[in-house]
Write a protein that holds these residues in place. Sequence first.
Motif, mmCIF file in Angstrom:
data_model
loop_
_atom_site.group_PDB
_atom_site.id
_atom_site.type_symbol
_atom_site.label_atom_id
_atom_site.label_comp_id
_atom_site.label_asym_id
_atom_site.label_seq_id
_atom_site.Cartn_x
_atom_site.Cartn_y
_atom_site.Cartn_z
ATOM 1 N N PHE A 53 0.847 -1.190 0.000
ATOM 2 C CA PHE A 53 0.000 0.000 0.000
ATOM 3 C C PHE A 53 0.878 1.233 0.000
ATOM 4 C CE2 PHE A 53 -2.684 3.218 2.191
ATOM 5 C CZ PHE A 53 -3.729 3.248 1.278
ATOM 6 N N TYR B 3 -4.268 9.341 2.402
ATOM 7 C CA TYR B 3 -4.928 8.301 1.609
ATOM 8 C C TYR B 3 -5.253 7.136 2.546
ATOM 9 C CZ TYR B 3 -2.956 11.110 -2.100
ATOM 10 O OH TYR B 3 -2.624 12.172 -2.914
ATOM 11 N N GLN C 149 -7.375 3.409 3.701
ATOM 12 C CA GLN C 149 -7.978 2.139 3.354
ATOM 13 C C GLN C 149 -8.515 1.515 4.650
ATOM 14 O OE1 GLN C 149 -5.858 -1.571 1.917
ATOM 15 N NE2 GLN C 149 -6.585 -0.696 -0.007
ATOM 16 N N GLY D 210 -3.385 -2.225 -2.464
ATOM 17 C CA GLY D 210 -3.886 -1.590 -3.680
ATOM 18 C C GLY D 210 -4.180 -0.112 -3.490
ATOM 19 N N GLU D 211 -5.235 0.358 -4.139
ATOM 20 C CA GLU D 211 -5.585 1.774 -4.145
ATOM 21 C C GLU D 211 -6.290 2.193 -2.852
ATOM 22 O OE1 GLU D 211 -4.808 3.988 -6.630
ATOM 23 O OE2 GLU D 211 -3.652 2.294 -7.413
ATOM 24 N N GLU E 180 -9.164 3.855 -0.566
ATOM 25 C CA GLU E 180 -10.621 3.902 -0.654
ATOM 26 C C GLU E 180 -11.141 5.335 -0.641
ATOM 27 O OE1 GLU E 180 -12.266 1.354 2.392
ATOM 28 O OE2 GLU E 180 -10.821 -0.203 1.917
ATOM 29 N N SER F 143 -9.628 9.777 0.242
ATOM 30 C CA SER F 143 -8.510 10.661 0.576
ATOM 31 C C SER F 143 -9.048 12.011 1.032
ATOM 32 C CB SER F 143 -7.578 10.823 -0.629
ATOM 33 O OG SER F 143 -8.267 11.420 -1.704
#
Length: 191
Positions: free
Chosen positions: A31, A60, A62, A68-69, A71, A73
């Motif tokens: 991450f 950012y 999660q 990963g990306e 969720e 921000s």
Amino acid sequence: NGSDTFVVRRGNMYYFKNSLSGGEADIAIAFGRANDEVYFGDWDGDGKDGIAVKRGNMYYFQNSLNGGEAEFSVAYGREGDDSFFGDWNGDGKDTLTVRRLNTFHIKNTISYGEADIKVTYGKPGEDTSIGDWNGDGIDGLVIRRSNIYHLKNNLTASGVAENVIAYGKSSDQVYFGDWNGCGTDSVVVRR
């Protein structure tokens, strides 16, 4: 089970244990970037910590440890602010605080905008951590000076610590958490 455990970071890889025991990681994720500042907290109030990274004044998040990306921000504070996360109002969700000099700008939601509370405590740049020192469900601040810890539970007013304790050596690495699930955070040192 309500007990905190450890995570090991290598670059942008995170290795989580679900218990205070040796052995292989229970979860491994990638991450963010290797040079991001990293934070952990319960962003959605589900009782489980997620991960957040900071770049400049952007955060950012999660909620689940899937890697990963992000969720979601948010931008908050200024680049160069010291960042802290805690449950400042007892709603079960960890939110942002930034420190400028020795003033903490506390938000009770993860959102852009002005601080909900401002508290002056300690000296600029002091080693600071967050925890629930009295088990009331609301996090407070602790300032470390050598091996002396100055704990502040009341974040509605500036002023001095409510409790002062000595523990360990000044050269120890220090971590705070609820190691036994009792609802109160305490210190652990690493040598």
